[in-house]
Scaffold this motif. Structure first.
Motif, PDB file in Angstrom:
ATOM      1  N   GLY A 263       0.800  -1.217   0.000  1.00 46.83           N
ATOM      2  CA  GLY A 263       0.000   0.000   0.000  1.00 46.83           C
ATOM      3  C   GLY A 263       0.830   1.261   0.000  1.00 46.83           C
ATOM      4  O   GLY A 263       0.297   2.372   0.052  1.00 46.83           O
ATOM      5  N   ARG A 264       2.163   1.117  -0.084  1.00 45.05           N
ATOM      6  CA  ARG A 264       3.070   2.269  -0.108  1.00 45.05           C
ATOM      7  C   ARG A 264       3.717   2.383  -1.465  1.00 45.05           C
ATOM      8  O   ARG A 264       4.115   1.377  -2.065  1.00 45.05           O
ATOM      9  CB  ARG A 264       4.186   2.113   0.946  1.00 45.05           C
ATOM     10  N   ARG A 265       3.846   3.594  -1.954  1.00 48.99           N
ATOM     11  CA  ARG A 265       4.488   3.847  -3.236  1.00 48.99           C
ATOM     12  C   ARG A 265       5.929   4.299  -3.020  1.00 48.99           C
ATOM     13  O   ARG A 265       6.202   5.168  -2.191  1.00 48.99           O
ATOM     14  CB  ARG A 265       3.734   4.939  -4.002  1.00 48.99           C
ATOM     15  N   VAL A 266       6.841   3.697  -3.746  1.00 44.86           N
ATOM     16  CA  VAL A 266       8.222   4.170  -3.751  1.00 44.86           C
ATOM     17  C   VAL A 266       8.277   5.456  -4.568  1.00 44.86           C
ATOM     18  O   VAL A 266       7.673   5.541  -5.648  1.00 44.86           O
ATOM     19  CB  VAL A 266       9.165   3.116  -4.366  1.00 44.86           C
ATOM     20  N   ILE A 267       8.967   6.464  -4.067  1.00 48.03           N
ATOM     21  CA  ILE A 267       9.158   7.677  -4.857  1.00 48.03           C
ATOM     22  C   ILE A 267      10.603   7.717  -5.348  1.00 48.03           C
ATOM     23  O   ILE A 267      11.513   7.189  -4.711  1.00 48.03           O
ATOM     24  CB  ILE A 267       8.805   8.957  -4.082  1.00 48.03           C
ATOM     25  N   GLU A 268      10.782   8.351  -6.507  1.00 51.47           N
ATOM     26  CA  GLU A 268      12.117   8.455  -7.094  1.00 51.47           C
ATOM     27  C   GLU A 268      12.572   9.898  -7.144  1.00 51.47           C
ATOM     28  O   GLU A 268      11.769  10.824  -7.222  1.00 51.47           O
ATOM     29  CB  GLU A 268      12.126   7.848  -8.498  1.00 51.47           C
ATOM     30  N   ARG A 269      13.872  10.058  -7.085  1.00 48.59           N
ATOM     31  CA  ARG A 269      14.492  11.373  -7.249  1.00 48.59           C
ATOM     32  C   ARG A 269      15.609  11.240  -8.271  1.00 48.59           C
ATOM     33  O   ARG A 269      16.050  10.141  -8.602  1.00 48.59           O
ATOM     34  CB  ARG A 269      14.979  11.908  -5.903  1.00 48.59           C
ATOM     35  N   TYR A 270      16.083  12.365  -8.777  1.00 48.51           N
ATOM     36  CA  TYR A 270      17.101  12.345  -9.829  1.00 48.51           C
ATOM     37  C   TYR A 270      18.220  13.311  -9.478  1.00 48.51           C
ATOM     38  O   TYR A 270      17.992  14.485  -9.199  1.00 48.51           O
ATOM     39  CB  TYR A 270      16.476  12.718 -11.164  1.00 48.51           C
ATOM     40  N   GLY A 271      19.427  12.773  -9.479  1.00 51.72           N
ATOM     41  CA  GLY A 271      20.590  13.611  -9.249  1.00 51.72           C
ATOM     42  C   GLY A 271      21.825  12.942  -9.820  1.00 51.72           C
ATOM     43  O   GLY A 271      21.763  11.867 -10.400  1.00 51.72           O
ATOM     44  N   MET A 272      22.946  13.592  -9.643  1.00 53.80           N
ATOM     45  CA  MET A 272      24.221  13.039 -10.084  1.00 53.80           C
ATOM     46  C   MET A 272      25.332  13.695  -9.273  1.00 53.80           C
ATOM     47  O   MET A 272      25.092  14.673  -8.554  1.00 53.80           O
ATOM     48  CB  MET A 272      24.416  13.218 -11.591  1.00 53.80           C
ATOM     49  N   THR A 273      26.529  13.168  -9.391  1.00 51.52           N
ATOM     50  CA  THR A 273      27.638  13.674  -8.588  1.00 51.52           C
ATOM     51  C   THR A 273      27.797  15.170  -8.759  1.00 51.52           C
ATOM     52  O   THR A 273      27.958  15.914  -7.780  1.00 51.52           O
ATOM     53  CB  THR A 273      28.945  12.962  -8.982  1.00 51.52           C
ATOM     54  N   GLU A 274      27.751  15.653  -9.994  1.00 52.38           N
ATOM     55  CA  GLU A 274      28.040  17.054 -10.269  1.00 52.38           C
ATOM     56  C   GLU A 274      26.928  18.017  -9.853  1.00 52.38           C
ATOM     57  O   GLU A 274      27.161  19.224  -9.720  1.00 52.38           O
ATOM     58  CB  GLU A 274      28.309  17.250 -11.775  1.00 52.38           C
ATOM     59  N   THR A 275      25.725  17.508  -9.682  1.00 51.52           N
ATOM     60  CA  THR A 275      24.578  18.395  -9.424  1.00 51.52           C
ATOM     61  C   THR A 275      23.880  18.111  -8.099  1.00 51.52           C
ATOM     62  O   THR A 275      22.951  18.827  -7.739  1.00 51.52           O
ATOM     63  CB  THR A 275      23.524  18.248 -10.534  1.00 51.52           C
ATOM     64  N   LEU A 276      24.304  17.075  -7.385  1.00 55.41           N
ATOM     65  CA  LEU A 276      23.519  16.581  -6.259  1.00 55.41           C
ATOM     66  C   LEU A 276      22.082  16.371  -6.737  1.00 55.41           C
ATOM     67  O   LEU A 276      21.883  15.840  -7.815  1.00 55.41           O
ATOM     68  CB  LEU A 276      23.661  17.501  -5.059  1.00 55.41           C
ATOM     69  N   MET A 277      21.056  16.819  -6.017  1.00 55.84           N
ATOM     70  CA  MET A 277      19.697  16.457  -6.423  1.00 55.84           C
ATOM     71  C   MET A 277      19.051  17.545  -7.284  1.00 55.84           C
ATOM     72  O   MET A 277      19.117  18.736  -6.958  1.00 55.84           O
ATOM     73  CB  MET A 277      18.823  16.198  -5.198  1.00 55.84           C
ATOM     74  N   ASN A 278      18.420  17.105  -8.366  1.00 53.72           N
ATOM     75  CA  ASN A 278      17.760  18.018  -9.298  1.00 53.72           C
ATOM     76  C   ASN A 278      16.234  17.982  -9.183  1.00 53.72           C
ATOM     77  O   ASN A 278      15.580  19.024  -9.230  1.00 53.72           O
ATOM     78  CB  ASN A 278      18.148  17.664 -10.741  1.00 53.72           C
ATOM     79  N   THR A 279      15.674  16.775  -9.102  1.00 53.28           N
ATOM     80  CA  THR A 279      14.221  16.622  -9.079  1.00 53.28           C
ATOM     81  C   THR A 279      13.842  15.557  -8.067  1.00 53.28           C
ATOM     82  O   THR A 279      14.665  14.738  -7.664  1.00 53.28           O
ATOM     83  CB  THR A 279      13.663  16.179 -10.453  1.00 53.28           C
ATOM     84  N   SER A 280      12.573  15.541  -7.695  1.00 52.45           N
ATOM     85  CA  SER A 280      12.042  14.441  -6.906  1.00 52.45           C
ATOM     86  C   SER A 280      10.523  14.453  -6.978  1.00 52.45           C
ATOM     87  O   SER A 280       9.905  15.502  -7.143  1.00 52.45           O
ATOM     88  CB  SER A 280      12.460  14.555  -5.433  1.00 52.45           C
ATOM     89  N   VAL A 281       9.948  13.262  -6.855  1.00 51.29           N
ATOM     90  CA  VAL A 281       8.529  13.177  -6.541  1.00 51.29           C
ATOM     91  C   VAL A 281       8.377  13.697  -5.111  1.00 51.29           C
ATOM     92  O   VAL A 281       9.146  13.327  -4.224  1.00 51.29           O
ATOM     93  CB  VAL A 281       8.033  11.719  -6.642  1.00 51.29           C
ATOM     94  N   ARG A 282       7.426  14.577  -4.891  1.00 54.62           N
ATOM     95  CA  ARG A 282       7.231  15.172  -3.574  1.00 54.62           C
ATOM     96  C   ARG A 282       6.435  14.238  -2.657  1.00 54.62           C
ATOM     97  O   ARG A 282       5.621  13.442  -3.124  1.00 54.62           O
ATOM     98  CB  ARG A 282       6.508  16.512  -3.700  1.00 54.62           C
ATOM     99  N   ALA A 283       6.680  14.364  -1.355  1.00 54.46           N
ATOM    100  CA  ALA A 283       5.931  13.564  -0.384  1.00 54.46           C
ATOM    101  C   ALA A 283       4.445  13.891  -0.435  1.00 54.46           C
ATOM    102  O   ALA A 283       3.603  13.029  -0.171  1.00 54.46           O
ATOM    103  CB  ALA A 283       6.473  13.805   1.016  1.00 54.46           C
ATOM    104  N   ASP A 284       4.122  15.141  -0.789  1.00 59.02           N
ATOM    105  CA  ASP A 284       2.721  15.549  -0.878  1.00 59.02           C
ATOM    106  C   ASP A 284       2.221  15.584  -2.317  1.00 59.02           C
ATOM    107  O   ASP A 284       1.179  16.151  -2.617  1.00 59.02           O
ATOM    108  CB  ASP A 284       2.509  16.922  -0.228  1.00 59.02           C
ATOM    109  N   GLY A 285       2.985  14.953  -3.229  1.00 59.62           N
ATOM    110  CA  GLY A 285       2.602  14.919  -4.633  1.00 59.62           C
ATOM    111  C   GLY A 285       2.162  13.534  -5.069  1.00 59.62           C
ATOM    112  O   GLY A 285       2.106  12.593  -4.266  1.00 59.62           O
ATOM    113  N   GLU A 286       1.877  13.392  -6.338  1.00 59.70           N
ATOM    114  CA  GLU A 286       1.456  12.104  -6.881  1.00 59.70           C
ATOM    115  C   GLU A 286       2.679  11.220  -7.106  1.00 59.70           C
ATOM    116  O   GLU A 286       3.582  11.584  -7.863  1.00 59.70           O
ATOM    117  CB  GLU A 286       0.710  12.302  -8.205  1.00 59.70           C
TER     118      GLU A 286
END
Length: 468
Positions: A263-286
């Motif tokens: 009943g829990r959804r895994v959320i994903e985020r996107y980053g890389m060494t040079e940028t650290l984190m760029n995007t993420s699914v929000r905890a209060d988002g879809e």
């Protein structure tokens, strides 16, 4: 609540301040320090001490080969190496001055006066890239990149001091060290490190009050495989506040299996060494499977075509470029590579290809160098074909690459680990399955069957090794 816990060993915030503060005082005059980054309490203390001292720290993979290690040490020229007492260091590190990381575990240590906070632009870490296209390059990460990323994730993930994070990631890279150790400490929360990932460890810690789990797709795949016969694991996961996957794309099939069981959804985020984190699914988002969410606060993101022009069609594949306070400063000693990585107006070229949904969610389709396939006049992302193949019941794991083709330009090649090695799904079945799910021009023209896919320490598939 301990600040840090590794197995049976832990440090309170007072003990961490005393231990790291004392170590910081002893390394304050160093130009740079190397850190033998084993998955231990000592590594966490070492990185905190270096940050307190304002000395750039180079985390080293303890499984690194001597040739690569020699390159990193020559390139970064640390004057000191930090290691746990008793750690046996390889030859390239033995010429350096060694400082053992000794822990104050009594809870009664005298407080240490901490140094003043250094300039936000000063370097915090030098993290070496994987070196897939040559010797590893040292990405210099300033202090403001760490703070801006962790504070943006505080907002996106509703991360508080009440959160208890569990993970079993290595501590020589961005995901395990910056997000997994420094993230909880910046929030005033707690982290429980498993030493190494195990289903039993995840089950136990989530059942014992941990609220967040960080993992890579390989870990979540193993969780998905275990869930049907492990009701205790399903119950523990269902009680977590946030399940986060990163470092590579989590197949949609595994998303759905975990959601169905817990009943829990895994959320994903996107980053890389040079940028650290760029995007993420929000905890209060879809929590939309197959996407890495929306840009984090302070991060600008655009998709550009091969000419460098911003794409206007929401469904057109383009290269991700980003700009913001989360970016690295430079590649150490590589002004040529640094200049080539940025556009004239300051956008970093990530090399990742994506499309954006109408509401701004980013869907990564692969790396420009290895995952963008140009076949029959179409630009095709390997990732969507991989997800389609993983929905076939005869496929356990899948990777997709392109190979030169006289007629098509490139033909689509699938590398398959069958669910049943004795009865692998026929190539025609796989091609028809993909054509029905996506489009006929996206079907694989060649299929190779393997017992396993080559992966690195982070679980990423090494596609260049497939062709080799």
């Amino acid at each position: 609540m301990p600040a840090l816990r590794f197995g049976e060993r832990s440090l309170t915030y007072a003990e961490l301040a005393a231990t790291a503060g004392s170590l910081a005082a002893s390394i304050g005059s160093a130009r740079r320090v190397a850190l033998w980054a084993t998955p231990t309490l000592e590594t966490a203390v070492g990185v905190v001490a270096a940050l307190l001292a304002g000395v750039p720290v180079i985390p080293l993979n303890p499984k690194i080969g001597e040739r690569e290690l020699g390159h990193i040490i020559t390139d970064s020229a640390p004057s000191v190496v930090l290691a746990a007492p008793g750690d046996e260091l390889p030859a390239p590190l033995r010429a350096l001055e060694r400082t053992d990381i000794t822990l104050t575990l009594t809870g009664t240590a005298a407080p240490v006066e901490l140094p003043a906070e250094p300039d936000p632009e000063s370097p915090a870490l030098v993290v070496y890239t994987s070196g897939t296209t040559g010797p590893p390059k040292g990405a210099v990460l300033p202090r403001r990149a760490l703070s801006s990323t962790l504070d943006a994730l505080e907002d996106a993930w509703q991360w508080t001091s009440d959160d208890v994070l569990v993970h079993g990631l290595p501590l020589f890279h961005v995901h395990g060290l910056i997000l997994g150790i420094l993230g909880p400490l910046r929030r005033g929360g707690s982290v429980r490190h498993l030493g190494r990932f195990s289903i039993e460890g995840v089950r136990q810690e989530l059942a014992d009050g941990a609220t967040m789990l960080f993992g890579v797709p390989t870990m979540y795949h193993r969780i998905a495989e275990a869930l049907p016969t492990d009701p205790g694991l399903a119950k523990a996961l269902s009680g977590a506040r946030l399940l986060v996957s990163g470092s590579a794309a989590l197949p949609v099939h595994d998303h759905e299996r975990i959601a169905a069981a817990t009943g829990r959804r895994v959320i994903e985020r996107y980053g890389m060494t040079e940028t650290l984190m760029n995007t993420s699914v929000r905890a209060d988002g879809e929590p939309r499977a197959g996407t890495v969410g929306v840009p984090l606060g302070g991060v600008e993101l655009r998709l550009v075509d091969e000419a460098g022009a911003e794409t206007s069609d929401r469904q057109e594949v383009g290269e991700i470029e980003v700009r913001g306070p989360n970016l690295f400063t430079e590649y150490l000693n590589r002004p040529d590579a640094t200049a080539a990585a940025f556009t004239a107006d300051g956008w970093f070229r990530t090399g990742d290809m994506a499309v954006r949904d109408e509401d701004g969610y980013v869907r990564i389709v692969g790396r420009k160098a290895t995952d963008l396939i140009k076949s029959g006049g179409y630009k095709i992302g390997a990732g969507e074909i991989e997800n389609a193949l993983l929905e076939h019941p005869g496929v356990r794991e899948a990777a997709v690459t392109g190979e030169p083709d006289d007629d098509l330009g490139e033909r689509i090649v699938a590398w398959i680990v069958p669910s049943d090695p004795a009865q692998p799904p026929p190539q025609a079945d796989l091609a028809d399955h993909v054509a029905a799910q996506l489009a006929p021009h996206k079907r694989p023209r060649t299929v190779h069957y393997l017992s396993e896919l080559p992966r690195n320490d982070m679980g990423k598939i090494m596609k260049r090794s497939l062709h080799a």
